[in-house]
Design an enzyme around this catalytic site. Structure first.
Site, mmCIF file in Angstrom:
data_model
loop_
_atom_site.group_PDB
_atom_site.id
_atom_site.type_symbol
_atom_site.label_atom_id
_atom_site.label_comp_id
_atom_site.label_asym_id
_atom_site.label_seq_id
_atom_site.Cartn_x
_atom_site.Cartn_y
_atom_site.Cartn_z
ATOM 1 N N SER A 265 40.532 43.162 34.946
ATOM 2 C CA SER A 265 39.825 43.404 36.199
ATOM 3 C C SER A 265 38.756 44.450 35.993
ATOM 4 O O SER A 265 38.770 45.206 35.021
ATOM 5 C CB SER A 265 40.797 43.875 37.284
ATOM 6 O OG SER A 265 41.297 45.163 36.970
ATOM 7 N N LYS A 266 37.832 44.507 36.942
ATOM 8 C CA LYS A 266 36.717 45.447 36.859
ATOM 9 C C LYS A 266 37.211 46.892 36.898
ATOM 10 O O LYS A 266 36.584 47.786 36.347
ATOM 11 C CB LYS A 266 35.757 45.181 38.020
ATOM 12 C CG LYS A 266 34.412 45.873 37.881
ATOM 13 C CD LYS A 266 33.474 45.456 38.984
ATOM 14 C CE LYS A 266 32.105 46.104 38.797
ATOM 15 N NZ LYS A 266 31.174 45.739 39.867
ATOM 16 N N ARG A 267 38.363 47.100 37.529
ATOM 17 C CA ARG A 267 38.881 48.459 37.658
ATOM 18 C C ARG A 267 39.264 49.059 36.308
ATOM 19 O O ARG A 267 39.262 50.257 36.128
ATOM 20 C CB ARG A 267 40.094 48.462 38.590
ATOM 21 C CG ARG A 267 39.757 48.241 40.047
ATOM 22 C CD ARG A 267 40.991 48.434 40.911
ATOM 23 N NE ARG A 267 42.053 47.508 40.565
ATOM 24 C CZ ARG A 267 42.139 46.278 41.025
ATOM 25 N NH1 ARG A 267 41.212 45.818 41.845
ATOM 26 N NH2 ARG A 267 43.146 45.493 40.687
ATOM 27 N N GLN A 268 39.638 48.199 35.352
ATOM 28 C CA GLN A 268 40.142 48.715 34.072
ATOM 29 C C GLN A 268 39.143 48.582 32.930
ATOM 30 O O GLN A 268 39.455 48.860 31.796
ATOM 31 C CB GLN A 268 41.439 48.002 33.699
ATOM 32 C CG GLN A 268 42.595 48.412 34.576
ATOM 33 C CD GLN A 268 43.914 48.157 33.882
ATOM 34 O OE1 GLN A 268 44.072 48.427 32.706
ATOM 35 N NE2 GLN A 268 44.883 47.640 34.622
ATOM 36 N N GLY A 269 37.946 48.118 33.213
ATOM 37 C CA GLY A 269 36.988 47.996 32.116
ATOM 38 C C GLY A 269 35.828 47.106 32.482
ATOM 39 O O GLY A 269 35.742 46.586 33.596
#
Length: 509
Positions: A265-269
């Site tokens: 996901s965008k939150r992790q990378g």
């Protein structure tokens, strides 16, 4: 695997929400390869019915990204030479917001057949139902409050202009069953399927309704999409049955995972395809890397051209388990493509990164200038500079720092770096003096790796010094770096005059 029909038609149908997720590219790639492998058609359709998530310019950006990757659609949304969005094909429009009249006619058919119903429940009531079901530890499903309203009640609510949605009427008994080309037989109790909203209060269809209507009318034979849509597929199967339409074949792809096995996901990378392109990952390397995220070629091969991908790809090779997104593997694959690339082409691709780093500038007359020394650099010289790093680069943006030392007058570094292992500064200085004297004797036209190698080998014999004792201080004096290309290659590109100048500077340090 079920027999493939005569005409394979696949589609990729993204929402224009700003950036192109790397997982979306995998879905598109597999759909593209399957269509090409089976002499079929690949469509690009835009699903813009969720008006709250639209980002201006996203359609243009999305299509441009796929053009760069080489995933060109046979039908659907395209970009014209002037950069404007256009559509081609006989099954359009290919943008859902332009198909509202089509959806209205089909929703009316479902209402007339009692396969759908008006729902006038307020958001407050729906929230209350959700909370009550949560307290009872039940799935957050609609309770069917409006499912059996009388015709009189419906007409009264419509006349009073009470906001409504239209829901599909799911059977309360039995099962819905289908064969997934990746996960095999799927069978779900109908009582566990929610009465899905088909038309929203703003008059736009939901994904669930629009994609079924569009896939049927556009004669899509195979729907390839992420496994997050697997639980929704029974709803789609039922819609095909309600309309008495032939159901296409489904293939759901496993999740992409972070190294910690959580969902990518965008939150992790970084998951935006454009970002990878901007960093200098080559389109063909990105596709090659993505190909292997969930598909097994059943051999040890890892590098595939697009032609080889088309020839080898088969849905039976798709894994059921999540694939870990490993950027180290992407670096390796990208490096392999860079090493195989024609040097002139690589130089052209690297030039914008050197400009961005403030190392070169294209003058009005087309010539290139070294911005740090104001020297004019011809393309052949630039090729030589790039060649120093071709075997070492992982991505194009690496060039910004890795060859900076070639553009400065004299590289900066601490004098301690000149000493090899336990060598003293005085010993390093003495060895550089020996090298300097011998380099002076070489004619400019003979300043080449072979001649320089012969020189060092001779010095080793005459002085009893090791390769490291001679080459380490020479290489550092030329690059100013702990890690860099070899000294012979650097000296050849620098030329005799600049090489001597740098060695002399090191001696003076």
């Amino acid at each position: 695997m079920p027999e493939i029909p005569k005409k394979v038609r696949t589609r990729f149908a993204p929402s224009p929400t700003g950036f192109v997720h790397i997982g979306s590219v995998r879905t598109a790639l597999y759909s593209y390869l399957f269509a090409r492998k089976n002499k079929g058609d690949f469509l690009l359709r835009i699903e813009d019915t969720d008006r709250t998530r639209l980002v201006e310019g996203s359609v243009e950006y999305l299509v441009k990204t796929f053009d760069i990757l080489g995933l060109n659609a046979d039908e659907g949304v395209i970009l014209q030479n002037d950069g404007k969005v256009a559509q081609k094909g006989n099954f359009g429009p290919y943008i859902q917001s332009e198909r509202l009249e089509i959806y209205q006619s089909y929703i009316k058919e479902l209402l007339d057949k009692d396969y759908a119903y008006y729902c006038f429940c307020s958001q407050e009531r729906l929230q209350q139902v959700r909370e009550e079901r949560q307290l009872q530890k039940l799935p957050p499903m609609y309770d069917g409050h409006c499912r059996n309203l009388s015709k009189t009640e419906i007409e009264k609510n419509l006349a009073e202009k009470i906001p409504f949605v239209i829901r599909m009427k799911i059977p309360k008994e039995g099962f819905t069953e289908f064969e997934d080309l990746v996960y095999g037989n799927i069978k779900i109790k109908n009582e566990l399927i929610d009465d899905q909203v088909l038309m929203k209060s703003d008059g736009f269809p939901t994904y669930h309704f629009a994609n079924v209507v569009d896939d049927h009318l556009m004669q899509i034979s195979h729907i390839i999409r992420g496994e997050e849509w697997l639980p929704s597929t029974p709803k789609h199967i039922l819609l095909y049955k309600y309309f008495n339409w032939e159901t296409p074949q489904f293939a759901h792809l496993p999740l992409l995972l972070n190294p910690d096995k959580s969902k990518l996901s965008k939150r992790q990378g970084d998951v935006a395809t454009g970002s990878f392109l901007d960093k200098g990952y080559l389109p063909e390397a990105i596709l090659n890397f993505i190909l292997l995220l969930g598909w097994n070629p059943k051999t040890e091969e890892e590098i595939f051209s697009i032609e080889e991908m088309i020839e080898r790809f088969d849905l039976s090779g798709i894994n059921k388990y999540g694939a870990v997104f490993n950027t180290e593997k992407l670096d390796w694959i990208n490096g392999m493509y860079i090493r195989k690339m024609d040097l002139a082409k690589l130089t052209e691709l690297c030039a914008p990164y050197l400009e961005k780093a403030g190392l070169i500038e294209k003058k009005a007359d087309g010539r290139l200038e070294n911005k740090l020394t104001k020297e004019i650099i011809n393309f052949e010289k630039l090729k030589q500079i790039i060649s120093l790093e071709q075997e070492r680069m992982k991505k194009l943006s690496d060039i910004e720092e890795s060859v900076r030392f070639m553009f400065v007058e004299i590289p900066e570094y601490e004098k301690e770096l000149l000493a090899w292992k336990k060598m003293t500064a005085e010993e390093a200085q003495k060895n550089l003096e020996v090298i300097y004297v011998e380099l002076e004797k070489i004619d400019e036209k003979d300043f080449a790796p072979e001649k320089l190698l012969n020189l060092i080998n001779r010095l080793k014999e005459e002085t009893g010094l090791s390769t490291g004792e001679l080459l380490w201080p020479m290489r550092v004096s030329l690059s100013g770096l702990k890690n860099s290309p070899g000294p012979f290659e650097i000296a050849t590109v620098l030329g005799k005059e600049k090489t001597l100048k740098r060695v002399k500077n090191a001696i003076e340090k």
